[in-house]
Every structure is written in C-alpha cells, then in structure tokens.
Write a protein that holds these residues in place. Structure first.
Motif, PDB file in Angstrom:
ATOM      1  N   LYS A 114       0.949  -1.319  -0.041  1.00 47.58           N
ATOM      2  CA  LYS A 114      -0.026   0.095  -0.021  1.00 47.58           C
ATOM      3  C   LYS A 114       0.850   1.278   0.009  1.00 47.58           C
ATOM      4  O   LYS A 114       0.534   2.249   0.683  1.00 47.58           O
ATOM      5  CB  LYS A 114      -0.964   0.023   1.159  1.00 47.58           C
ATOM      6  N   LYS A 115       2.065   1.143  -0.660  1.00 47.41           N
ATOM      7  CA  LYS A 115       2.904   2.501  -0.948  1.00 47.41           C
ATOM      8  C   LYS A 115       2.630   3.073  -2.137  1.00 47.41           C
ATOM      9  O   LYS A 115       3.146   4.131  -2.623  1.00 47.41           O
ATOM     10  CB  LYS A 115       4.438   1.926  -0.764  1.00 47.41           C
ATOM     11  N   LEU A 116       1.821   2.341  -2.927  1.00 45.28           N
ATOM     12  CA  LEU A 116       1.504   3.011  -4.303  1.00 45.28           C
ATOM     13  C   LEU A 116      -0.098   2.790  -4.573  1.00 45.28           C
ATOM     14  O   LEU A 116      -0.507   1.666  -4.577  1.00 45.28           O
ATOM     15  CB  LEU A 116       2.385   2.112  -5.515  1.00 45.28           C
ATOM     16  N   SER A 117      -0.658   3.954  -4.951  1.00 45.98           N
ATOM     17  CA  SER A 117      -1.882   3.957  -5.000  1.00 45.98           C
ATOM     18  C   SER A 117      -2.132   3.764  -6.369  1.00 45.98           C
ATOM     19  O   SER A 117      -1.516   4.082  -7.346  1.00 45.98           O
ATOM     20  CB  SER A 117      -2.502   5.884  -4.521  1.00 45.98           C
ATOM     21  N   LYS A 169      -3.928   5.986  -8.316  1.00 46.68           N
ATOM     22  CA  LYS A 169      -3.966   6.946  -8.979  1.00 46.68           C
ATOM     23  C   LYS A 169      -2.288   7.154  -9.405  1.00 46.68           C
ATOM     24  O   LYS A 169      -2.081   7.477 -10.575  1.00 46.68           O
ATOM     25  CB  LYS A 169      -4.207   8.106  -7.936  1.00 46.68           C
ATOM     26  N   GLU A 170      -1.345   6.962  -8.520  1.00 43.61           N
ATOM     27  CA  GLU A 170       0.034   6.731  -8.726  1.00 43.61           C
ATOM     28  C   GLU A 170       0.400   6.032  -9.699  1.00 43.61           C
ATOM     29  O   GLU A 170       1.234   6.014 -10.624  1.00 43.61           O
ATOM     30  CB  GLU A 170       0.861   6.611  -7.394  1.00 43.61           C
ATOM     31  N   LEU A 171      -0.139   4.894  -9.983  1.00 42.39           N
ATOM     32  CA  LEU A 171      -0.040   3.622 -11.026  1.00 42.39           C
ATOM     33  C   LEU A 171      -0.444   4.323 -12.016  1.00 42.39           C
ATOM     34  O   LEU A 171       0.326   3.882 -13.121  1.00 42.39           O
ATOM     35  CB  LEU A 171      -0.870   2.350 -10.566  1.00 42.39           C
ATOM     36  N   LYS A 172      -1.443   4.785 -12.253  1.00 45.45           N
ATOM     37  CA  LYS A 172      -2.007   5.432 -13.596  1.00 45.45           C
ATOM     38  C   LYS A 172      -1.043   6.629 -13.949  1.00 45.45           C
ATOM     39  O   LYS A 172      -0.787   6.600 -15.134  1.00 45.45           O
ATOM     40  CB  LYS A 172      -3.609   6.204 -13.246  1.00 45.45           C
ATOM     41  N   GLU A 173      -0.397   7.260 -13.064  1.00 43.13           N
ATOM     42  CA  GLU A 173       0.636   8.444 -13.619  1.00 43.13           C
ATOM     43  C   GLU A 173       1.646   7.557 -14.059  1.00 43.13           C
ATOM     44  O   GLU A 173       2.308   8.033 -14.996  1.00 43.13           O
ATOM     45  CB  GLU A 173       0.816   9.211 -12.226  1.00 43.13           C
ATOM     46  N   ILE A 174       2.137   6.502 -13.581  1.00 45.94           N
ATOM     47  CA  ILE A 174       2.999   5.880 -14.171  1.00 45.94           C
ATOM     48  C   ILE A 174       3.020   5.334 -15.381  1.00 45.94           C
ATOM     49  O   ILE A 174       3.888   5.288 -16.367  1.00 45.94           O
ATOM     50  CB  ILE A 174       3.614   4.694 -13.054  1.00 45.94           C
ATOM     51  N   THR A 217       0.711   6.497 -17.555  1.00 43.59           N
ATOM     52  CA  THR A 217       0.804   7.693 -18.372  1.00 43.59           C
ATOM     53  C   THR A 217       2.461   8.096 -19.019  1.00 43.59           C
ATOM     54  O   THR A 217       2.479   8.275 -19.925  1.00 43.59           O
ATOM     55  CB  THR A 217      -0.015   8.736 -17.781  1.00 43.59           C
TER      56      THR A 217
END
Length: 120
Positions: free
Chosen positions: A102-105, A107-112, A114
């Motif tokens: 749970k260190k990567l949300s 939303k953050e995964l989608k940003e990665i 992109t």
C-alpha cells in the motif's frame, strides 16, 4: 560497476558528487548529520579510491579527489542490482511489492502508466 558501496561510502559519495572536486574538509561541509570525524571520512574516501569510485591527486600538501562515476550511473547500477537481487530481475514484481505494501495508490500507478506511454 565497481564494488558495492557501504552506507558510509554512499554518504561520502553524495558529498563528493555535490562538491565535484575537492578535499576531505570540503566533503565534510556538504555532509548531512551525523557528520563523521575527519579521519573517518578520510579513510572512507581512500576506500572509495581503491574501489575506483574516485581519483585523488596531491596538490601541494593536500589530496584533492573527484568522482570517477556519476551519481546517475551509480543509481542506475544500484537499482538494476537491487531489482535483480530482490525481485527476480522483474520490475513488475517491484511495482507489485509497492502495491501490496500500500505504498503505491491506483492514482500513482495510472500516472506511472501515463509516463511510460509518453516515453514510447
């Protein structure tokens, strides 16, 4: 890449990279607390020279050192070794680990994703 660095050596290298070229006293001024004693840092820098991370030369009565490897190259090599040693050489497993912890949300995964798609 040369030998793996200890934590103490990595801290010294960070100060050396920030300084560019300099002596042990200059490196001490760039270090974050806790700052090691002068003799400890001097010994660490000598070890870094043996490991081929820095080169030193005598200027007058003072040794001046400069890095032989860039911080970016060290980071790249370190991360490659880290992924190989701990994640079976799989960056997917690395990302999965952070998701599981749970260190990567999402939303953050989608940003990665992109970011990756924009680099193609």
């Amino acid at each position: 890449m040369a030998d793996k660095l200890t934590l103490q050596e990595e801290q010294a290298m960070k100060a050396i990279w920030q300084t560019g070229e300099g002596n042990v006293k200059m490196f001490l001024e760039k270090m974050e607390p806790p700052i090691p004693p002068y003799t400890t840092l001097a010994s660490t820098v000598k070890n870094l020279e043996k490991k081929k991370y820095v080169t030193g030369r005598l200027m007058g009565n003072l040794y001046v050192y400069k890095p032989l490897i860039t911080e970016a190259d060290y980071t790249k090599g370190f991360m490659s070794g880290f992924v190989k040693d701990y994640f079976d050489n799989s960056y997917k497993e690395l990302v999965n680990f952070f998701v599981d912890q749970k260190k990567l949300s999402p939303k953050e995964l989608k940003e990665i994703i992109t970011l990756i798609e924009s680099k193609k």
